[in-house]
Motif scaffolding. Sequence first.
Motif, short mmCIF file in Angstrom:
data_model
loop_
_atom_site.label_atom_id
_atom_site.label_comp_id
_atom_site.label_asym_id
_atom_site.label_seq_id
_atom_site.Cartn_x
_atom_site.Cartn_y
_atom_site.Cartn_z
N GLY A 20 3.28 -23.93 -1.08
CA GLY A 20 3.42 -24.09 -2.52
C GLY A 20 4.31 -25.24 -2.93
O GLY A 20 4.90 -25.21 -4.01
N ARG A 21 4.39 -26.28 -2.12
CA ARG A 21 5.29 -27.38 -2.50
C ARG A 21 4.66 -28.77 -2.38
O ARG A 21 5.37 -29.75 -2.21
CB ARG A 21 6.58 -27.29 -1.70
CG ARG A 21 6.39 -27.22 -0.21
CD ARG A 21 7.72 -26.81 0.42
NE ARG A 21 7.70 -27.00 1.85
CZ ARG A 21 8.60 -26.51 2.68
NH1 ARG A 21 9.58 -25.78 2.22
NH2 ARG A 21 8.53 -26.75 3.97
N ALA A 22 3.33 -28.79 -2.48
CA ALA A 22 2.66 -30.10 -2.41
C ALA A 22 3.16 -31.04 -3.49
O ALA A 22 3.32 -32.24 -3.27
CB ALA A 22 1.14 -29.91 -2.54
N HIS A 23 3.44 -30.49 -4.68
CA HIS A 23 3.85 -31.35 -5.81
C HIS A 23 5.22 -31.99 -5.57
O HIS A 23 5.59 -32.92 -6.28
CB HIS A 23 3.87 -30.53 -7.10
CG HIS A 23 4.85 -29.40 -7.05
ND1 HIS A 23 4.66 -28.29 -6.26
CD2 HIS A 23 6.04 -29.23 -7.67
CE1 HIS A 23 5.69 -27.47 -6.40
NE2 HIS A 23 6.54 -28.02 -7.25
N LEU A 24 5.98 -31.48 -4.58
CA LEU A 24 7.31 -32.06 -4.32
C LEU A 24 7.23 -33.27 -3.37
O LEU A 24 8.23 -33.93 -3.13
CB LEU A 24 8.22 -31.01 -3.69
CG LEU A 24 8.48 -29.76 -4.54
CD1 LEU A 24 9.31 -28.75 -3.76
CD2 LEU A 24 9.18 -30.15 -5.84
N LEU A 25 6.06 -33.50 -2.83
CA LEU A 25 5.91 -34.56 -1.82
C LEU A 25 5.03 -35.69 -2.35
O LEU A 25 4.16 -35.44 -3.16
CB LEU A 25 5.30 -33.96 -0.55
CG LEU A 25 6.17 -32.91 0.14
CD1 LEU A 25 5.42 -32.26 1.29
CD2 LEU A 25 7.45 -33.57 0.66
N PRO A 26 5.23 -36.90 -1.84
CA PRO A 26 6.26 -37.30 -0.88
C PRO A 26 7.61 -37.50 -1.55
O PRO A 26 7.69 -37.67 -2.76
CB PRO A 26 5.72 -38.63 -0.35
CG PRO A 26 4.90 -39.19 -1.45
CD PRO A 26 4.34 -38.02 -2.21
N ARG A 27 8.65 -37.47 -0.73
CA ARG A 27 10.00 -37.71 -1.26
C ARG A 27 10.22 -39.21 -1.41
O ARG A 27 10.11 -39.96 -0.45
CB ARG A 27 11.05 -37.15 -0.29
CG ARG A 27 11.28 -35.67 -0.49
CD ARG A 27 12.35 -35.18 0.44
NE ARG A 27 13.62 -35.86 0.23
CZ ARG A 27 14.62 -35.85 1.11
NH1 ARG A 27 14.50 -35.19 2.24
NH2 ARG A 27 15.75 -36.49 0.85
N ARG A 28 10.49 -39.61 -2.62
CA ARG A 28 10.68 -41.04 -2.91
C ARG A 28 12.05 -41.28 -3.47
O ARG A 28 12.61 -40.40 -4.11
CB ARG A 28 9.69 -41.50 -3.99
CG ARG A 28 8.30 -41.63 -3.52
CD ARG A 28 7.44 -42.11 -4.68
NE ARG A 28 6.04 -41.96 -4.37
CZ ARG A 28 5.38 -42.79 -3.56
NH1 ARG A 28 6.00 -43.82 -3.05
NH2 ARG A 28 4.11 -42.59 -3.29
N ARG A 29 12.51 -42.50 -3.25
CA ARG A 29 13.74 -42.92 -3.91
C ARG A 29 13.33 -43.40 -5.30
O ARG A 29 12.46 -44.23 -5.44
CB ARG A 29 14.34 -44.08 -3.12
CG ARG A 29 15.75 -44.36 -3.48
CD ARG A 29 16.33 -45.37 -2.53
NE ARG A 29 15.35 -46.37 -2.10
CZ ARG A 29 15.61 -47.32 -1.21
NH1 ARG A 29 16.78 -47.36 -0.63
NH2 ARG A 29 14.70 -48.20 -0.88
N ARG A 30 13.91 -42.80 -6.32
CA ARG A 30 13.56 -43.21 -7.69
C ARG A 30 14.29 -44.51 -8.04
O ARG A 30 15.51 -44.54 -8.06
CB ARG A 30 13.96 -42.14 -8.69
CG ARG A 30 13.17 -40.88 -8.53
CD ARG A 30 12.04 -40.81 -9.55
NE ARG A 30 11.13 -39.73 -9.19
CZ ARG A 30 9.92 -39.92 -8.66
NH1 ARG A 30 9.47 -41.12 -8.46
NH2 ARG A 30 9.16 -38.89 -8.35
N PRO A 31 13.55 -45.59 -8.32
CA PRO A 31 14.24 -46.82 -8.68
C PRO A 31 14.89 -46.68 -10.05
O PRO A 31 14.34 -46.05 -10.94
CB PRO A 31 13.11 -47.86 -8.73
CG PRO A 31 11.87 -47.07 -8.94
CD PRO A 31 12.10 -45.70 -8.40
#
Length: 371
Positions: free
Chosen positions: A233-244
Amino acid sequence: METLVSPLLTWFADHARDLPWRHTRDPYAIWVSEVMLQQTQVATVVPYWERWMRTFPDVAALARAPLERVLKLWEGLGYYTRARNLHRAARLLYREHGGQFPRDFESVRALPGVGRYTAGAICSLAFHQPTPVLDGNVARVLTRVFDLHLPLHRAGTQRRLWALAEALVGAAPEQVPPGLRRRRSWRARRVAENPCGALNEALMELGASVCTPRQPRCPDCPWADRCRARARGRAHLLPRRRRPAMAAPRRVLAWVCERRGRVLLRRRPAGGVNAGLWEFPGVPAAARTPPLRAARAALGTAVQRVDPWLTTRYTITQHRYRLEVYRVELNGRPVTLPTGCRWVGRGALERLTLTAAHRRVADLLLAGEPA
Ligand code: SF4
């Protein structure tokens, strides 16, 4: 890997979008499509690619063309370095390979503007080689299927994703579902004849059309029952990105200056962004700089007044710009011409290659429309 490859190939044999470059094995045509697709949506690329292939059908035609013509054909796609690199690479291929496209990965990758992704795409699609591809779409799909909570920008994460992509494409030739070989549709034939190329295309297409960034359509996904992130249930959390950090847009003033039926344009200097392209003269300006004062500082006391005409926004690499365009009213004094500026007739305004934002301004001017 084996349990993933076969359902993906079957899905692609049913759902592949019908795109013009999917009906060719010509490495040159595939190369052009891949370069155009690097920063641009498929729907935008299709007419550009078709026009390009009619104008420059092979390496020799592109190598013989003057750069000015190449850039004109590219106008509107942006990121003109791509067009310059295509042209440079075509000349190199013409000179050193007799116009033939090399087949080995390292030679393809050595061409100007060709990185690991593009070389992988060309070698798999044109030469059926098991060379992986990894772009933003593929990275998103893989991090979700394998539930990888790793920062995407880290070198170690990239290595892991490349290794997964390589394992998938390497397994493709052994995993073509037997039923596909009996099907007659072009999609099924494409998969059966070139499983490595099809696997790469399928991965990219899955990311672009089903495993989308915000709302993945998991029920339509061929990997729905194998996807680890979905199961947790965590597809929406991926991928982990650095927010510019979002910087405020930079303000740029530009002047539409006409005299005796001619318009003032400036050619961008060599060596910088959009080198050699044309635009209306202007300057970067601080938030409070009055446009009239800036125009007089650049064009001299011939500037009588400036009237706001249109405001538009655009992005180059990671920078955002706010372009304020002013119509300039001149008095009878001579105009000071900033470096690179020239008066051009309206015919030249149509013919010259302008940056995308300035092309919009030029088209409005030519159409005689109020902004
Ligand atoms: S099941 Fe959903 S999250 Fe997983 S790969 Fe498919 S679309 Fe993406």
